[in-house]
Design a protein around this motif. Structure first.
Motif, PDB file in Angstrom:
ATOM      1  N   TYR A  63       0.837  -1.195   0.000  1.00 16.32           N
ATOM      2  CA  TYR A  63       0.000   0.000   0.000  1.00 16.32           C
ATOM      3  C   TYR A  63       0.874   1.248   0.000  1.00 16.32           C
ATOM      4  O   TYR A  63       1.960   1.266   0.584  1.00 16.32           O
ATOM      5  N   ALA A  64       0.361   2.285  -0.602  1.00 23.76           N
ATOM      6  CA  ALA A  64       1.000   3.587  -0.486  1.00 23.76           C
ATOM      7  C   ALA A  64       0.911   4.036   0.968  1.00 23.76           C
ATOM      8  O   ALA A  64      -0.071   3.720   1.663  1.00 23.76           O
ATOM      9  N   ASP A  65       1.912   4.758   1.431  1.00 24.45           N
ATOM     10  CA  ASP A  65       1.921   5.213   2.827  1.00 24.45           C
ATOM     11  C   ASP A  65       0.664   6.006   3.179  1.00 24.45           C
ATOM     12  O   ASP A  65       0.166   5.931   4.295  1.00 24.45           O
ATOM     13  N   SER A  66       0.150   6.739   2.219  1.00 28.56           N
ATOM     14  CA  SER A  66      -1.006   7.611   2.475  1.00 28.56           C
ATOM     15  C   SER A  66      -2.293   6.845   2.767  1.00 28.56           C
ATOM     16  O   SER A  66      -3.243   7.430   3.285  1.00 28.56           O
ATOM     17  N   VAL A  67      -2.331   5.556   2.429  1.00 27.66           N
ATOM     18  CA  VAL A  67      -3.575   4.792   2.634  1.00 27.66           C
ATOM     19  C   VAL A  67      -3.393   3.598   3.564  1.00 27.66           C
ATOM     20  O   VAL A  67      -4.366   2.904   3.877  1.00 27.66           O
ATOM     21  N   LYS A  68      -2.183   3.366   4.025  1.00 25.08           N
ATOM     22  CA  LYS A  68      -1.943   2.226   4.918  1.00 25.08           C
ATOM     23  C   LYS A  68      -2.806   2.319   6.163  1.00 25.08           C
ATOM     24  O   LYS A  68      -2.934   3.382   6.768  1.00 25.08           O
ATOM     25  N   GLY A  69      -3.393   1.187   6.515  1.00 28.32           N
ATOM     26  CA  GLY A  69      -4.254   1.136   7.684  1.00 28.32           C
ATOM     27  C   GLY A  69      -5.683   1.561   7.420  1.00 28.32           C
ATOM     28  O   GLY A  69      -6.552   1.396   8.282  1.00 28.32           O
TER      29      GLY A  69
END
Length: 124
Positions: A63-69
């Protein structure tokens, strides 16, 4: 003509959820089953960026860091479909979302046969 058809976008309030689907069309089904599949998005005035990627059998994801979690990618090879469950949506998630082939470690893509995409708008 694109091999994939995206759906599931819409208008949602911040903090809301959406589930996107991407189905392989017609004769593209067999190719889908042997490809890493991913989601990409393009916001107005910005370059298309990789959001998430899942391996052929679903054992690896990135995942891109901006959408992780917040986002979860999954696939159903029997249905030739890949999904993106999006939760805790933010206004900055507003974009047209596309699916295509990808490289799991980098979210990069050499895919060029983009479909129409599906619009996601996060706004109150």
């Amino acid at each position: 003509q694109s091999q994939f058809v995206e759906s599931g976008g819409g208008l949602v309030q911040p903090g809301g959820s959406l589930r996107l689907s991407c189905a392989a069309s017609g004769a593209s089904g067999p190719a889908f089953r042997f490809a890493n599949m991913g989601w990409f998005r393009q916001a107005p005035g910005k370059e298309r960026e990789g959001v998430s990627c899942i391996s052929v059998l679903g054992g690896s994801t990135n995942y891109a860091d901006s959408v992780k979690g917040r986002f979860t990618i999954s696939r159903d090879n029997a249905k030739n479909t890949v999904y993106l469950q999006m939760s805790s949506l933010k206004p900055e998630d507003t974009a047209i979302y596309y699916c295509g082939t990808c490289a799991v470690p980098t979210l990069a893509t050499a895919f060029r046969s983009w479909g129409q995409g599906t619009q996601v708008t996060v706004s109150s």
